[in-house]
Design a protein around this motif. Sequence first.
Motif, PDB file in Angstrom:
ATOM      1  N   UNK A  73       0.390 -12.872  -2.021  1.00 27.65           N
ATOM      2  CA  UNK A  73      -0.745 -13.363  -2.800  1.00 27.65           C
ATOM      3  C   UNK A  73      -1.183 -12.331  -3.835  1.00 27.65           C
ATOM      4  N   UNK A  74      -1.063 -11.060  -3.488  1.00 24.95           N
ATOM      5  CA  UNK A  74      -1.447 -10.007  -4.413  1.00 24.95           C
ATOM      6  C   UNK A  74      -0.545  -9.999  -5.645  1.00 24.95           C
ATOM      7  N   UNK A  75       0.769 -10.233  -5.444  1.00 26.55           N
ATOM      8  CA  UNK A  75       1.707 -10.290  -6.560  1.00 26.55           C
ATOM      9  C   UNK A  75       1.396 -11.497  -7.434  1.00 26.55           C
ATOM     10  N   UNK A  76       1.129 -12.638  -6.818  1.00 23.74           N
ATOM     11  CA  UNK A  76       0.805 -13.835  -7.588  1.00 23.74           C
ATOM     12  C   UNK A  76      -0.463 -13.622  -8.412  1.00 23.74           C
ATOM     13  N   UNK A  77      -1.473 -13.002  -7.814  1.00 19.29           N
ATOM     14  CA  UNK A  77      -2.707 -12.739  -8.552  1.00 19.29           C
ATOM     15  C   UNK A  77      -2.460 -11.788  -9.710  1.00 19.29           C
ATOM     16  N   UNK A 132       0.831  -1.200   0.000  1.00 19.43           N
ATOM     17  CA  UNK A 132       0.000   0.000   0.000  1.00 19.43           C
ATOM     18  C   UNK A 132       0.867   1.252   0.000  1.00 19.43           C
ATOM     19  N   UNK A 133       2.018   1.174   0.675  1.00 19.84           N
ATOM     20  CA  UNK A 133       2.967   2.292   0.727  1.00 19.84           C
ATOM     21  C   UNK A 133       4.339   1.756   0.323  1.00 19.84           C
ATOM     22  N   UNK A 173       4.582 -10.202   5.034  1.00 24.77           N
ATOM     23  CA  UNK A 173       3.377  -9.649   4.404  1.00 24.77           C
ATOM     24  C   UNK A 173       2.778 -10.684   3.444  1.00 24.77           C
ATOM     25  N   UNK A 174       2.199 -11.773   3.969  1.00 27.66           N
ATOM     26  CA  UNK A 174       1.686 -12.851   3.099  1.00 27.66           C
ATOM     27  C   UNK A 174       0.586 -12.382   2.151  1.00 27.66           C
ATOM     28  N   UNK A 175      -0.244 -11.420   2.568  1.00 28.17           N
ATOM     29  CA  UNK A 175      -1.285 -10.929   1.673  1.00 28.17           C
ATOM     30  C   UNK A 175      -0.688 -10.213   0.469  1.00 28.17           C
TER      31      UNK A 175
END
Length: 335
Positions: free
Chosen positions: A324-328, A266-267, A319-321
């Motif tokens: 997942x965001x990068x993979x998506x 986010x930042x 930062x596991x979320x």
Amino acid sequence: MNGKDFLFEWITVAVFCGLVGAQIFLPPVVSLANNGDFGKMIGRFGLGPVSDGPDSEIVYAPTEYAFHPARYLLFPNLSSELLLVIPAVLIGWATGPTLFDLRIMGAVHAVVLLAGFVLLVRLTRKLPAGRRALLLLLMVVVLSDVHYVSHLNSFYMDTAAWLGLVLTLATGLRLMMEQVTRRSVVLFSASACFLVASKPPHALLALLLFPLALSAVWRGRRDEAGVLAAFSNLATGAFTLALAPPAERAANLYSATFIRVPQAAADPATALREMGLGPEFDAHLGHYGYEKGAPGPEWFARFAQQHSYGRLALWYLRHPLSTLKVLYSDLAGPA
């Protein structure tokens, strides 16, 4: 499984083989032009394009290559793609000592793709007939699309990456849907290692695939073979990064930091501080290590002394979320 279901499976596989085979074997065959990466895989075999023109590979996608000592060039790059290039080259040598048909490489790639496809088809056996038919139709349409099939007739390391992804997906779903056995854990770990070892930028996937394999071992037979297979993902990722050419390793680290992190955080500036990178690096956010105007070798060398894949990996673990965001983002975009 009754005879009708068995016949339906074979028809599905036959249709898939026909669609893929028609594209990679029958003229006009589909392929990809070389952006400069082919030599990293085939130069060590003295293999190169028949034509030496400046546009022989960059603009066009030729299917004929030639063996010649003058084309020998040993790059330091290692990839799981070599496990597929070597048998293709041996077949080429056996069929003709001077010319190599790119469709041989396509055939070897297609066999691996077919193995992953068959594994996925088998996993649909417990679905209701209607849902199964719809899912199999979707699989055939997606995996036989020219966007993916065109990679088969190439020497790109990313071809090994997406074939490894198909195998990892198939064996991973098997771990979740069926009883965990030593064989299923080993197959998943081998597929994951093939994916992770395709090229250094994909090595960080080991951080995601390792816990999946270890959790499967915990749910099934907690034997030494399964544990070793799970830890092989981490070892493969570490070796893939360690064996990458230093210049490319720094450029890939640059891209993974300044392209991937802004996609996930986010930042982004705060994320850089967490990794120990000061405000002077903020100007590099959003930039790629190989783009025109990228920093030179000396700057990359200094950057590699201040930053590392270990710091980047620790940030993703915290930062596991974001991971997942990068993979998506990859699956929804470049993939």
